[in-house]
Write a protein that holds these residues in place. Structure first.
Motif, PDB file in Angstrom:
ATOM      1  N   THR A  56     112.084  20.606 -50.936  1.00 49.30           N
ATOM      2  CA  THR A  56     110.641  20.876 -50.877  1.00 49.30           C
ATOM      3  C   THR A  56     109.910  19.739 -50.175  1.00 49.30           C
ATOM      4  N   ILE A 115     114.020  27.794 -49.223  1.00 46.05           N
ATOM      5  CA  ILE A 115     112.851  27.011 -49.633  1.00 46.05           C
ATOM      6  C   ILE A 115     111.828  26.980 -48.504  1.00 46.05           C
ATOM      7  N   ILE A 172     105.455  25.356 -57.625  1.00 42.06           N
ATOM      8  CA  ILE A 172     106.861  25.701 -57.821  1.00 42.06           C
ATOM      9  C   ILE A 172     107.266  25.216 -59.212  1.00 42.06           C
ATOM     10  N   LEU A 192     105.592  20.583 -57.816  1.00 45.16           N
ATOM     11  CA  LEU A 192     106.847  21.060 -58.401  1.00 45.16           C
ATOM     12  C   LEU A 192     106.884  20.595 -59.850  1.00 45.16           C
ATOM     13  N   LEU A 225     108.017  28.560 -48.595  1.00 44.98           N
ATOM     14  CA  LEU A 225     106.861  27.727 -48.271  1.00 44.98           C
ATOM     15  C   LEU A 225     106.060  28.330 -47.117  1.00 44.98           C
TER      16      LEU A 225
END
Length: 595
Positions: free
Chosen positions: A177, A22, A49, A190, A26
């Motif tokens: 995240t 993750i 996401i 997200l 990013l």
């Protein structure tokens, strides 16, 4: 190296776990957006996401950024980056740019997925076509030009490998995240099942700590992040590492050897939640949340290289903490006293190395004394001469007697205490320091009268002979408290002989002989057992008139004095304790039968 072997290397040795995929996605998205802003300075970057779930198939993560994307030539270069990471052959240098970072960062996705699908379209030039890249853990990959138009940027599609399905659960992805990306600048969202969560949050170090409400909010934030309560929060700043952040003062005392885990970001990306090397060693009473822009991460991007930049940064952050304490001591003395009550050990650690802080803090520092715990300032008001003993064992020997004599002596046996006292004696002309020991205390004892001396002379000789084999002389005197039967006193040489004999107890052969050699040329020295004639038990033993009973009693008083002074017993003394108890019982029972 085969791709599977490289993946195992990344997972088991470079990264702390598969969850870092993750972070790497990013990071790639942030870098791509930065690259596009070099072409379009006003570009509003975004990272989206999506977690797609269905009953028929495994969940899919779609990771999309509107960054610079890849051209056809860059896709081929990207393939080469992956290839030279996964195939043997002639070593070539990997370009130190977004593309190279994108290649090695994307490989982390193979720790949770058997296949990676990348759709990308470049922002460089007009009407750029899109491309699809597919890579597999078996080392194969393919690329094709897309006929349909896709948005500028990059999309990554992942499905879980067997055993890694939990990394694709929505709540876990949301937490990861937020951990890694909440402080990043591009908008991050997200989405799953029609619900969208915005990941971004305001950086704690971008708020005004002079505002009381902001301070309370930050304390609550620290409790949420670290799961513990704090006394205070203050800002941190370092020019060397480009560091900004906040430090939280722990609400409970911690020992000097502890090291608190800090939450550290690099360019707003979470680097570590367990960093221990960003603050000086003496700053063990705070936890911090900091963001660095100029420190150098290791290959795993989970810690910093311990180089000169980090060393200077650590010193500058230590200066921030030092200024915080100094300002509080000068402007908020009551608040500082509350802090010292909890963290005097940490303040002592700072004062031991900093004369300015020592001058400022010294009189507020608490010390254990024979008359109870008091600050050094309170002690000096009552005692023009600062008397101290350098070890806790010595303090235990004299504490009761000194207190009964109203003699104030500091226990400087704890870490930093001797350093602080000796440094103060050098920088303050009015600070008179004197090391004190039990021998000096014995000089204050009341001597027996002539009649009492004559009555106890034979007993004193018997007691002295009884303890000769333990290198302990006996003297009868009067001292307070009267309920203390005896006082065992040693000097440096006697302590040395005793420690060597204790070491010989647990060694044998050549090692025991070598220990014996250590004492061969050392000046012999006897300990001394003072029997308190003010104590009714000692008086009764003196008047017992039965040599065997007196001898056994002296041995037991000797053992008790050792135990009261916290002296570990040697083998011969443990044997004496056992024999003495049995001997006293036998003597007492025999005496009853004789009656």
């Amino acid at each position: 190296m085969e791709l599977r072997g490289l993946i195992e290397l990344l997972s088991q040795h470079l990264y702390s776990g598969p969850h870092v995929f993750i972070r790497e996605l990013l990071q790639n998205g942030v870098d791509a957006i930065q690259a596009r802003r070099q072409i379009e300075p006003k570009h509003e970057g975004a990272i989206e996401i999506e977690v797609v779930t269905s009953e028929e198939s495994d969940p899919t993560i779609i990771f999309q950024d509107n960054g610079v994307g890849l051209t056809e030539a860059e896709v081929q270069q990207f393939l080469a980056t992956i290839g030279q990471s996964s195939k043997r052959g002639e070593a070539t240098s990997r370009p130190d740019d977004f593309l190279g970072q994108f290649g090695i960062g994307l490989l982390s996705c193979f720790t949770v997925s058997d296949e990676i699908i990348v759709l990308t379209r470049s922002a460089k030039g007009e009407n750029q076509p899109g491309f699809e890249w597919r890579g597999s853990t078996d080392g194969t990959y393919s690329v094709r030009k897309l006929t349909e138009m896709i948005p500028i940027g990059t999309q990554v599609f992942l499905q879980p490998s067997t055993g890694y399905e939990d990394y694709f659960e929505l709540q876990r992805i949301l937490k990861l995240t937020r951990d890694y990306g909440s402080l990043l600048q591009p908008k991050i969202s997200l989405t799953s099942n029609g619900k969208t969560d915005v990941i971004n949050a305001k950086s704690p170090w971008q708020q005004d700590l002079t505002n009381p409400q902001v301070r309370e909010n930050l304390l609550a934030y620290g409790t949420e992040v670290f799961d513990r309560n704090f006394l205070d929060v203050f800002p941190l700043h370092s020019t060397s590492g480009g560091v900004t952040g906040v430090a939280y003062v722990l609400s409970e005392a911690v020992h000097a050897g502890s090291s608190q885990p800090h939450r550290v970001y690099l360019k707003n990306m979470l680097l570590s939640t367990k960093s221990h090397d960003v603050l000086p060693e003496w700053a063990f009473f705070v936890q911090c949340i900091v963001n660095a822009t100029q420190l150098h991460p290791t290959a795993s991007r989970e810690s910093f290289y311990d180089d000169t930049v980090l060393e200077r940064t650590r010193d500058e952050l230590g200066d921030c903490l030092r200024r915080y304490l100094v300002e509080m001591a000068q402007t908020q003395p009551r608040r500082f006293e509350q802090l010292i009550a909890v963290h005097h050990l940490a303040v002592k650690a700072l004062a031991a190395d900093d004369d300015e802080c020592l001058e400022l803090f010294a009189d507020l520092l608490p010390f254990q004394t024979s008359l109870g715990t008091m600050t050094l300032g309170e002690f000096r008001k009552q005692n023009p001469v600062v008397r101290y003993v350098p070890s806790c064992d010595q303090f235990r020997q004299i504490a009761q007697v000194a207190a009964s004599e109203s003699l104030a002596v500091i226990n400087a046996g704890y870490v930093y205490d001797v350093d602080i006292l000796t440094r103060l004696s050098r920088i303050r002309p009015d600070f008179t320091l004197e090391e004190f020991d039990a021998v000096q205390l014995a000089d204050r004892f009341e001597q027996l009268s002539q009649r009492e001396r004559e009555e106890t002379l034979e007993f004193e000789r018997l007691a002295d002979l009884t303890l000769q084999r333990f290198k302990c002389a006996v003297e009868i005197a009067k001292f307070l408290p009267s309920d203390l039967p005896s006082l065992y006193v040693t000097d440096g040489n006697a302590d040395f002989f005793r420690s060597v004999e204790q070491a010989q107890d647990v060694t044998e052969g050549v090692w025991s002989d070598m220990l014996g050699d250590l004492t061969r040329d050392a000046p012999s020295s006897y300990a001394r057992l003072y029997l308190n004639y003010s104590n009714s038990l000692i008086q009764r033993i003196c008047q017992l008139g039965q040599a065997e009973g007196q001898r056994r009693s002296v041995e037991m008083v000797y053992i008790q004095a050792l135990l009261l002074g916290h002296f570990p017993l040697k083998k011969s003394e443990i044997k004496l304790l056992n024999e003495g108890l049995l001997g006293l019982l036998d003597w007492a029972v025999g005496g009853q039968n004789n009656d």
